[in-house]
Design a protein around this motif. Sequence first.
Motif, mmCIF file in Angstrom:
data_model
loop_
_atom_site.group_PDB
_atom_site.id
_atom_site.type_symbol
_atom_site.label_atom_id
_atom_site.label_comp_id
_atom_site.label_asym_id
_atom_site.label_seq_id
_atom_site.Cartn_x
_atom_site.Cartn_y
_atom_site.Cartn_z
ATOM 1 N N ALA A 3 0.835 -1.200 0.000
ATOM 2 C CA ALA A 3 0.000 0.000 0.000
ATOM 3 C C ALA A 3 0.870 1.250 0.000
ATOM 4 C CB ALA A 3 -0.895 -0.007 1.228
ATOM 5 N N GLY A 4 0.455 2.266 -0.734
ATOM 6 C CA GLY A 4 1.202 3.511 -0.791
ATOM 7 C C GLY A 4 2.155 3.589 -1.959
ATOM 8 N N THR A 5 2.321 2.499 -2.682
ATOM 9 C CA THR A 5 3.225 2.471 -3.839
ATOM 10 C C THR A 5 2.576 3.194 -5.016
ATOM 11 O OG1 THR A 5 4.249 0.389 -3.177
ATOM 12 C CG2 THR A 5 4.407 0.975 -5.502
ATOM 13 N N ILE A 6 3.282 4.150 -5.593
ATOM 14 C CA ILE A 6 2.745 4.888 -6.751
ATOM 15 C C ILE A 6 3.257 4.319 -8.064
ATOM 16 C CG2 ILE A 6 2.467 7.005 -5.434
ATOM 17 C CD1 ILE A 6 5.004 8.054 -6.858
ATOM 18 N N GLY A 7 4.259 3.446 -7.994
ATOM 19 C CA GLY A 7 4.787 2.855 -9.214
ATOM 20 C C GLY A 7 5.790 1.766 -8.911
ATOM 21 N N ALA A 8 5.812 0.767 -9.783
ATOM 22 C CA ALA A 8 6.763 -0.327 -9.646
ATOM 23 C C ALA A 8 7.393 -0.603 -10.998
ATOM 24 C CB ALA A 8 6.061 -1.586 -9.112
ATOM 25 N N GLY A 9 8.559 -1.172 -10.960
ATOM 26 C CA GLY A 9 9.227 -1.466 -12.218
ATOM 27 C C GLY A 9 10.208 -2.610 -12.089
ATOM 28 N N VAL A 10 10.519 -3.190 -13.219
ATOM 29 C CA VAL A 10 11.518 -4.252 -13.312
ATOM 30 C C VAL A 10 12.466 -3.884 -14.431
ATOM 31 C CG1 VAL A 10 11.937 -6.697 -13.744
ATOM 32 C CG2 VAL A 10 9.865 -5.995 -12.551
ATOM 33 N N SER A 11 13.750 -3.970 -14.148
ATOM 34 C CA SER A 11 14.753 -3.705 -15.176
ATOM 35 C C SER A 11 15.683 -4.903 -15.292
ATOM 36 C CB SER A 11 15.581 -2.458 -14.828
ATOM 37 O OG SER A 11 14.783 -1.308 -14.831
ATOM 38 N N LEU A 12 15.874 -5.370 -16.510
ATOM 39 C CA LEU A 12 16.866 -6.411 -16.766
ATOM 40 C C LEU A 12 18.101 -5.728 -17.330
ATOM 41 C CD1 LEU A 12 14.673 -9.210 -18.398
ATOM 42 C CD2 LEU A 12 15.243 -8.852 -15.992
ATOM 43 N N MET A 13 19.276 -6.123 -16.836
ATOM 44 C CA MET A 13 20.512 -5.466 -17.230
ATOM 45 C C MET A 13 21.578 -6.479 -17.618
ATOM 46 S SD MET A 13 20.636 -2.412 -14.407
ATOM 47 C CE MET A 13 19.563 -3.135 -13.175
ATOM 48 N N LEU A 56 20.393 -10.493 -12.705
ATOM 49 C CA LEU A 56 19.757 -10.151 -13.976
ATOM 50 C C LEU A 56 19.307 -8.699 -14.042
ATOM 51 C CD1 LEU A 56 17.421 -13.257 -14.389
ATOM 52 C CD2 LEU A 56 19.751 -12.977 -15.254
ATOM 53 N N GLY A 57 19.038 -8.109 -12.882
ATOM 54 C CA GLY A 57 18.506 -6.753 -12.872
ATOM 55 C C GLY A 57 17.958 -6.417 -11.503
ATOM 56 N N ALA A 58 16.900 -5.615 -11.469
ATOM 57 C CA ALA A 58 16.344 -5.185 -10.194
ATOM 58 C C ALA A 58 14.844 -4.962 -10.295
ATOM 59 C CB ALA A 58 17.030 -3.898 -9.725
ATOM 60 N N LEU A 59 14.184 -5.209 -9.169
ATOM 61 C CA LEU A 59 12.755 -4.967 -9.006
ATOM 62 C C LEU A 59 12.630 -3.822 -8.015
ATOM 63 C CD1 LEU A 59 9.700 -5.764 -9.087
ATOM 64 C CD2 LEU A 59 10.241 -7.511 -7.380
ATOM 65 N N LYS A 60 11.813 -2.809 -8.323
ATOM 66 C CA LYS A 60 11.768 -1.644 -7.453
ATOM 67 C C LYS A 60 10.366 -1.081 -7.264
ATOM 68 C CE LYS A 60 13.385 -1.029 -10.948
ATOM 69 N NZ LYS A 60 14.025 -0.236 -11.988
ATOM 70 N N LEU A 61 10.154 -0.430 -6.112
ATOM 71 C CA LEU A 61 8.895 0.236 -5.794
ATOM 72 C C LEU A 61 9.195 1.679 -5.422
ATOM 73 C CD1 LEU A 61 7.262 -2.413 -3.392
ATOM 74 C CD2 LEU A 61 7.025 -2.273 -5.883
#
Length: 239
Positions: free
Chosen positions: A43-53, A132-137
């Motif tokens: 709750a409170g998350t305005i956006g999430a993303g996944v980046s593969l690098m 592989l990358g990162a998952l972020k909120l």
Amino acid sequence: MAQRLPLDELSTVVARIQGLLLTEEKATTAVRLLAQAAKESVAGTIGAGVSLMDARGRRTSSGYTDGIVSQADAIQYECGEGPCLTAWAAEEPVLVRDLEGESRWPEWRKAVRGLPIASVVSAPLIAGRESLGALKLYAAAPGVYDASSAALLQLFAAPAATLLAHIQASEAPHRMTEGLQASLYTRDLVNRACGVLMERSGLTHEAALQQLMKFARSENTALQHVSERVLAGTLPPGA
């Protein structure tokens, strides 16, 4: 305050991610689906993303739920620093309770000052021995994320990394097959065009091929396109 999901609910969410990802062949679609599931988990998350690098930290694929994530991530890659790049490189979660009081990543913090970002949590996507990358909120208010948020994100990241690695590996044969099919198609196209020139001008196969190559160079175009014009009858006589 972070939302603490009960174990059975968390298992349901992870199973949902697995089900979604296993039905997809494209990593770009998979990361988008994962990002949406991660956003809904706290709750409170305005956006999430996944980046593969790749091994140098260059983004190879990304998925995000909102434009704010795309902006914040793009600035990280431009600056060469930020919580997600740190999570990827250090292979451990990164928690930012209040960006205003944060001392790390000075260039990135300065660049995102105008964005509605006050707290961040990011976890690396590790499959085997490879990050592989990162998952972020991202959240607009401070104090949205705490240690339990980082732990939750790690629970998401572990199966997700394995699934994404599987998808990437399964795509390689498809890419190879598509490349082989394209190569065979081009070869067949050129051979057919050579046959037309051989019949029309009494050339040998080698001479016909040389003529095609010469015209392709003069027009600065691909041999495939020249061959298509020959077969369509649009190549100028004597070309």
